[in-house]
Design an enzyme around this catalytic site. Structure first.
Site, PDB file in Angstrom:
ATOM      1  N   SER A 112       0.839  -1.189   0.000  1.00 13.57           N
ATOM      2  CA  SER A 112       0.000   0.000   0.000  1.00 13.57           C
ATOM      3  C   SER A 112       0.875   1.241   0.000  1.00 13.57           C
ATOM      4  O   SER A 112       2.000   1.227   0.508  1.00 13.57           O
ATOM      5  CB  SER A 112      -0.891   0.004   1.246  1.00 13.57           C
ATOM      6  OG  SER A 112      -1.423   1.281   1.492  1.00 13.57           O
ATOM      7  N   SER A 113       0.345   2.325  -0.545  1.00 10.53           N
ATOM      8  CA  SER A 113       1.088   3.582  -0.561  1.00 10.53           C
ATOM      9  C   SER A 113       1.293   4.153   0.834  1.00 10.53           C
ATOM     10  O   SER A 113       2.108   5.058   1.033  1.00 10.53           O
ATOM     11  CB  SER A 113       0.354   4.616  -1.427  1.00 10.53           C
ATOM     12  OG  SER A 113      -0.960   4.839  -0.936  1.00 10.53           O
ATOM     13  N   CYS A 114       0.584   3.622   1.846  1.00  5.16           N
ATOM     14  CA  CYS A 114       0.746   4.132   3.209  1.00  5.16           C
ATOM     15  C   CYS A 114       2.091   3.753   3.817  1.00  5.16           C
ATOM     16  O   CYS A 114       2.425   4.188   4.919  1.00  5.16           O
ATOM     17  CB  CYS A 114      -0.391   3.659   4.105  1.00  5.16           C
ATOM     18  SG  CYS A 114      -0.318   1.917   4.548  1.00  5.16           S
ATOM     19  N   TYR A 152      -0.540  -0.864  10.107  1.00  7.47           N
ATOM     20  CA  TYR A 152      -0.640  -1.563   8.823  1.00  7.47           C
ATOM     21  C   TYR A 152       0.612  -1.284   7.984  1.00  7.47           C
ATOM     22  O   TYR A 152       1.179  -2.187   7.364  1.00  7.47           O
ATOM     23  CB  TYR A 152      -1.896  -1.098   8.091  1.00  7.47           C
ATOM     24  CG  TYR A 152      -2.125  -1.724   6.742  1.00  7.47           C
ATOM     25  CD1 TYR A 152      -2.585  -3.030   6.630  1.00  7.47           C
ATOM     26  CD2 TYR A 152      -1.899  -0.999   5.569  1.00  7.47           C
ATOM     27  CE1 TYR A 152      -2.815  -3.610   5.395  1.00  7.47           C
ATOM     28  CE2 TYR A 152      -2.126  -1.564   4.326  1.00  7.47           C
ATOM     29  CZ  TYR A 152      -2.583  -2.868   4.241  1.00  7.47           C
ATOM     30  OH  TYR A 152      -2.802  -3.436   3.005  1.00  7.47           O
ATOM     31  N   LYS A 195       3.463  -3.860   6.308  1.00  2.49           N
ATOM     32  CA  LYS A 195       3.723  -3.916   4.867  1.00  2.49           C
ATOM     33  C   LYS A 195       5.180  -3.579   4.536  1.00  2.49           C
ATOM     34  O   LYS A 195       5.759  -4.148   3.611  1.00  2.49           O
ATOM     35  CB  LYS A 195       2.760  -2.991   4.124  1.00  2.49           C
ATOM     36  CG  LYS A 195       1.335  -3.524   4.067  1.00  2.49           C
ATOM     37  CD  LYS A 195       1.289  -4.831   3.310  1.00  2.49           C
ATOM     38  CE  LYS A 195      -0.083  -5.464   3.274  1.00  2.49           C
ATOM     39  NZ  LYS A 195      -0.079  -6.755   2.551  1.00  2.49           N
ATOM     40  N   HIS A 241     -12.854   2.008   3.238  1.00  2.00           N
ATOM     41  CA  HIS A 241     -12.061   3.160   2.845  1.00  2.00           C
ATOM     42  C   HIS A 241     -12.981   4.261   2.324  1.00  2.00           C
ATOM     43  O   HIS A 241     -14.179   4.073   2.156  1.00  2.00           O
ATOM     44  CB  HIS A 241     -11.036   2.760   1.781  1.00  2.00           C
ATOM     45  CG  HIS A 241      -9.922   1.928   2.322  1.00  2.00           C
ATOM     46  ND1 HIS A 241      -9.884   0.560   2.194  1.00  2.00           N
ATOM     47  CD2 HIS A 241      -8.801   2.268   3.009  1.00  2.00           C
ATOM     48  CE1 HIS A 241      -8.783   0.093   2.765  1.00  2.00           C
ATOM     49  NE2 HIS A 241      -8.116   1.109   3.275  1.00  2.00           N
TER      50      HIS A 241
END
Length: 315
Positions: free
Chosen positions: A108-110, A137, A141, A180
């Protein structure tokens, strides 16, 4: 890679996994395998090892994760950290030990720092602190990305990580407690239209976000499957963003809601901006093809056909 290659898609019943499954079937792959969470608990290392010993997949695509929005991340930090670590570590380690030819890890871009320069480049990873509302999270990742990088570096195996931006599409999660922003808005605007009510949304509407239709991510996974990518980490996105306010107005138009939009400034905005630099994958030959308006229309149509069950199918 040939069409009979045995490919295990972890999380094949979720939004991402099911899109990948549809894409690979469409492209003629005939030996796809998947297991539901009841059939195989990916948090259980022994169960995962037994599955790999029995099935011997040649390729693994990891689309399994515990996911959710700001609220879910805030409420369940331990589960978001630990369960994602367990799932990915078991899959990565079993794939390594069983000589899986190719492993595609989806994140994920997070994973990128909260205040990293925009648009986000792959090299910004671990250069600053994370967004506090989803760091649990993100940390999981990041560990997955680094595990794949370590295997690639130490054992010269084709383990690659794809980091998609905010995803949406058919089979999304429309539960307001765990979803989301985009699917939550679709449900809110639809129900407000049905009840002739205003729509109340979190925050100021000023943060900027990028959105990728899940079918485009599936296409990127297919691209990575058929090509040996040169590096270990690639962003997957559109390279375009818009404000949450603009997103709300687009969804309002598509759903046909005509009432007022009320912004609740007492609620958090999250990261001010999150736009991916997608040059690296574009230079390899891949780019997204679904416009946001087209993607939202497709997603709303799917929602209307399936809105008796708002919750995403369990992985």
């Amino acid at each position: 890679m040939n069409k009979e290659t045995k490919i295990y898609i972890a999380g094949h019943r979720g939004m991402v996994g099911s899109a990948i499954w549809r894409k690979l079937e469409k492209e003629g792959y005939t030996n796809l395998i998947g297991r539901t969470s009841k059939e195989l608990d990916l948090r259980n290392q022994q169960a995962v090892n037994t599955f790999f010993d029995t099935e011997a997949p040649e390729v693994v695509i990891d689309a399994a994760a515990r996911v959710g929005g700001i609220l879910a991340n805030n409420d369940y930090p331990y589960q978001f950290l630990m369960e994602n670590l367990q799932i990915q570590n078991n899959l990565i380690d079993a794939s390594h030990k069983n000589n899986v030819e190719k492993f595609i890890f989806l994140g994920s871009s997070c994973i990128y720092p909260k205040h990293a320069p925009q648009p986000l480049k792959e090299e910004y990873l671990l250069t600053d602190s994370l967004e506090p509302t989803n760091e649990w999270y993100a940390i999981a990742k990041i560990a997955g990305v680094k595990a794949c990088e370590a295997i690639r570096k130490q054992f010269d195996k084709d383990f690659v990580s794809l980091m998609p931006t905010n995803l949406y599409g058919s089979h999304d999660n429309f539960d307001l407690q765990t979803s989301h922003v985009l699917p939550a808005m679709i449900r809110k605007f639809h129900e407000a239209k049905e009840n002739s009510e205003p729509v109340k949304l979190w925050g100021s509407g000023t943060p900027m976000r990028e959105f990728l239709h899940v079918d485009d991510l599936a296409d990127a996974v297919f691209f990575a499957l058929e090509k040996e990518l040169k590096e270990n980490l690639y962003n997957v996105g559109t390279g375009k963003d818009l404000t949450i306010k603009e997103l709300a107005e687009t969804i309002q138009k598509i759903t046909g809601h005509t009432g007022e939009i009320i912004w609740d400034n007492s609620k958090p905005d999250g990261t001010p901006r999150k736009l991916m630099n997608v040059d690296k994958l574009k230079n390899e030959g891949w780019s997204a093809s679904t416009s946001l308006e087209e993607g939202i229309q497709k997603t709303y149509s799917w929602f209307l056909e399936n809105n008796t069950n708002y919750k995403q199918v369990k992985l």
